[in-house]
Each structure stands twice: as structure tokens, then as C-alpha cells.
Design a protein around this motif. Structure first.
Motif, short mmCIF file in Angstrom:
data_model
loop_
_atom_site.label_atom_id
_atom_site.label_comp_id
_atom_site.label_asym_id
_atom_site.label_seq_id
_atom_site.Cartn_x
_atom_site.Cartn_y
_atom_site.Cartn_z
N LYS A 55 -21.07 41.11 79.50
CA LYS A 55 -21.95 40.06 80.01
C LYS A 55 -21.66 39.78 81.49
CE LYS A 55 -23.52 35.35 79.13
NZ LYS A 55 -23.37 34.17 78.25
N ALA A 56 -20.39 39.75 81.85
CA ALA A 56 -20.02 39.45 83.24
C ALA A 56 -20.57 40.50 84.20
CB ALA A 56 -18.50 39.36 83.38
N TYR A 57 -20.57 41.77 83.80
CA TYR A 57 -21.13 42.82 84.65
C TYR A 57 -22.62 42.59 84.87
CZ TYR A 57 -16.94 45.75 83.80
OH TYR A 57 -15.67 46.25 83.73
N ALA A 58 -23.32 42.25 83.80
CA ALA A 58 -24.76 42.00 83.91
C ALA A 58 -25.03 40.76 84.77
CB ALA A 58 -25.38 41.83 82.52
N LYS A 59 -24.23 39.73 84.56
CA LYS A 59 -24.45 38.45 85.26
C LYS A 59 -24.32 38.60 86.78
CE LYS A 59 -23.31 33.62 85.21
NZ LYS A 59 -22.80 32.53 84.44
N ARG A 60 -23.43 39.45 87.24
CA ARG A 60 -23.25 39.58 88.69
C ARG A 60 -24.47 40.23 89.36
NH1 ARG A 60 -18.55 44.22 89.01
NH2 ARG A 60 -19.91 45.94 88.42
N HIS A 61 -25.39 40.77 88.58
CA HIS A 61 -26.60 41.37 89.13
C HIS A 61 -27.79 40.41 89.13
CE1 HIS A 61 -24.14 44.89 88.29
NE2 HIS A 61 -24.86 45.50 89.21
N CYS A 62 -27.59 39.22 88.62
CA CYS A 62 -28.68 38.23 88.56
C CYS A 62 -28.80 37.52 89.90
CB CYS A 62 -28.45 37.25 87.41
SG CYS A 62 -28.52 38.04 85.80
N LYS A 63 -29.20 38.26 90.91
CA LYS A 63 -29.35 37.74 92.26
C LYS A 63 -30.47 38.53 92.94
CE LYS A 63 -25.80 40.89 93.90
NZ LYS A 63 -24.51 41.09 94.46
N GLU A 64 -30.81 38.12 94.12
CA GLU A 64 -31.85 38.76 94.91
C GLU A 64 -33.11 38.95 94.07
OE1 GLU A 64 -29.99 42.22 96.61
OE2 GLU A 64 -28.43 41.01 97.55
N ILE A 65 -33.59 40.18 93.89
CA ILE A 65 -34.85 40.38 93.17
C ILE A 65 -34.74 39.99 91.70
CG2 ILE A 65 -35.67 42.18 94.73
CD1 ILE A 65 -35.00 44.21 92.49
N TRP A 66 -33.53 39.88 91.19
CA TRP A 66 -33.32 39.52 89.79
C TRP A 66 -32.76 38.11 89.66
CZ3 TRP A 66 -30.62 44.74 88.24
CH2 TRP A 66 -31.58 45.76 88.26
N SER A 67 -32.99 37.26 90.66
CA SER A 67 -32.41 35.91 90.65
C SER A 67 -33.03 35.01 89.58
CB SER A 67 -32.53 35.26 92.03
OG SER A 67 -33.89 35.12 92.38
N ASP A 68 -34.22 35.35 89.10
CA ASP A 68 -34.85 34.54 88.04
C ASP A 68 -34.55 35.12 86.66
OD1 ASP A 68 -36.41 36.84 88.16
OD2 ASP A 68 -38.28 35.78 87.74
N SER A 69 -33.43 35.81 86.55
CA SER A 69 -33.07 36.53 85.33
C SER A 69 -31.74 36.06 84.78
CB SER A 69 -32.97 38.02 85.65
OG SER A 69 -34.14 38.47 86.30
N ALA A 70 -31.47 36.49 83.54
CA ALA A 70 -30.21 36.13 82.89
C ALA A 70 -29.75 37.29 82.00
CB ALA A 70 -30.38 34.87 82.05
N PRO A 71 -28.44 37.42 81.80
CA PRO A 71 -27.94 38.45 80.89
C PRO A 71 -28.45 38.19 79.47
CG PRO A 71 -26.15 37.52 82.18
CD PRO A 71 -27.35 36.66 82.42
N SER A 72 -28.79 39.26 78.79
CA SER A 72 -29.28 39.15 77.42
C SER A 72 -28.64 40.24 76.58
CB SER A 72 -30.80 39.28 77.41
OG SER A 72 -31.31 39.01 76.14
N MET A 73 -28.09 39.85 75.43
CA MET A 73 -27.35 40.77 74.57
C MET A 73 -28.27 41.51 73.61
SD MET A 73 -25.75 41.40 71.41
CE MET A 73 -25.66 39.87 70.52
N ILE A 74 -27.97 42.80 73.42
CA ILE A 74 -28.67 43.63 72.44
C ILE A 74 -27.61 44.17 71.48
CG2 ILE A 74 -30.10 45.68 72.09
CD1 ILE A 74 -30.81 45.38 75.17
N ASN A 75 -27.84 44.02 70.20
CA ASN A 75 -26.95 44.55 69.18
C ASN A 75 -26.91 46.08 69.30
OD1 ASN A 75 -26.96 45.88 66.31
ND2 ASN A 75 -25.77 44.00 66.12
N LEU A 76 -25.73 46.68 69.13
CA LEU A 76 -25.57 48.12 69.29
C LEU A 76 -26.51 48.92 68.38
CD1 LEU A 76 -24.23 50.63 70.47
CD2 LEU A 76 -22.34 50.28 68.86
N ASP A 77 -26.62 48.54 67.12
CA ASP A 77 -27.50 49.28 66.20
C ASP A 77 -28.95 49.24 66.69
OD1 ASP A 77 -25.40 49.98 64.53
OD2 ASP A 77 -25.67 48.23 63.24
N SER A 78 -29.41 48.09 67.14
CA SER A 78 -30.77 47.96 67.66
C SER A 78 -30.93 48.78 68.94
CB SER A 78 -31.09 46.50 67.93
OG SER A 78 -32.37 46.37 68.50
#
Length: 121
Positions: A55-78
Motif C-alpha cells: 500500500k505504501a508503494y502505491a500511496k507515494r504515487h498519489c500525486k501530480e496527475i494521480w492526486s485525486d486517487s487513492a491506493p486500492s487493494m485487490i485480492n490475489l486470487d481476483s
């Protein structure tokens, strides 16, 4: 500064290992419900869906063009059964554990699925 191929391979291997251990894949979901993508650096007219093992890796990218975004988890099987199969069918690529400069490997979804299943056994 761009990473060398050894570093991008290490990030891919880290992605596989951590996702297998946690059973979670992290993407970035925009406020409109769409997911973060990037044009391929390698192939014209190809879309790369970016995912991270933490989650922390994803969160650090929520800036600039992705500033209106948030990390979202996907189950491995899905992720394996739905996401990767769909991406393969649509001709998209996977960007596993891209760095802070939005750079990393671009991998065929079928390869990611095979490697995750390998790690699963």
C-alpha cells in the motif's frame, strides 16, 4: 534518472514475493472509479496497468496527475483470475512495483500470472 534493468528486475521479483506472502495487490483508483495506467514506454498504443506489492508503494504515487486517487487493494486470487486474464485478452501490460518516476518493467499479464502461480506452489 531511469533505473537499470537489474533494478527493474529486482522490483518485479520483490512484487512477486510480497504479493504471494500478503495475498494482496495494490493499484491506484481514481475518484471516478478508473484505475491508474500509463502509456507503454516500449510499445505504441499499448496501455500499462500499474500495480504495487505494498500500500505504501502505491500511496507515494498519489500525486501530480494521480492526486485525486487513492491506493486500492485487490485480492490475489481476483488479480490472477480476473484482472490478469482480462488484461491479457485486451492486450494490456502490467507495470509491477514501478518507481517514484513511474518507471519499471512492462510485463505480459500471462507471465505475471504464471510467476504468481509458481510462487504459490
Amino acid at each position: 534518472m531511469f533505473q537499470d534493468s537489474a533494478t527493474t528486475k529486482e522490483n518485479f521479483e520483490r512484487f512477486l514475493k510480497r504479493v504471494k506472502e500478503s495475498g494482496e495487490v495494490w493499484g491506484i483508483q481514481h475518484s471516478d472509479g478508473t484505475w491508474a495506467t500509463s502509456p507503454s514506454n516500449e510499445y505504441d498504443e499499448t496501455l500499462v496497468f500499474v500495480f504495487w506489492s505494498d500500500k505504501a508503494y502505491a500511496k507515494r504515487h498519489c500525486k501530480e496527475i494521480w492526486s485525486d486517487s487513492a491506493p486500492s487493494m485487490i485480492n490475489l486470487d481476483s488479480f490472477i483470475d480476473n484482472w490478469l486474464k482480462g488484461m491479457h485478452g485486451d492486450g494490456h501490460l502490467v507495470g509491477p512495483n514501478w518507481d517514484a518516476h513511474f518507471f519499471g518493467m512492462e510485463v505480459e499479464p500471462i507471465e505475471v500470472a504464471q510467476r504468481l502461480i509458481e510462487h504459490n506452489s
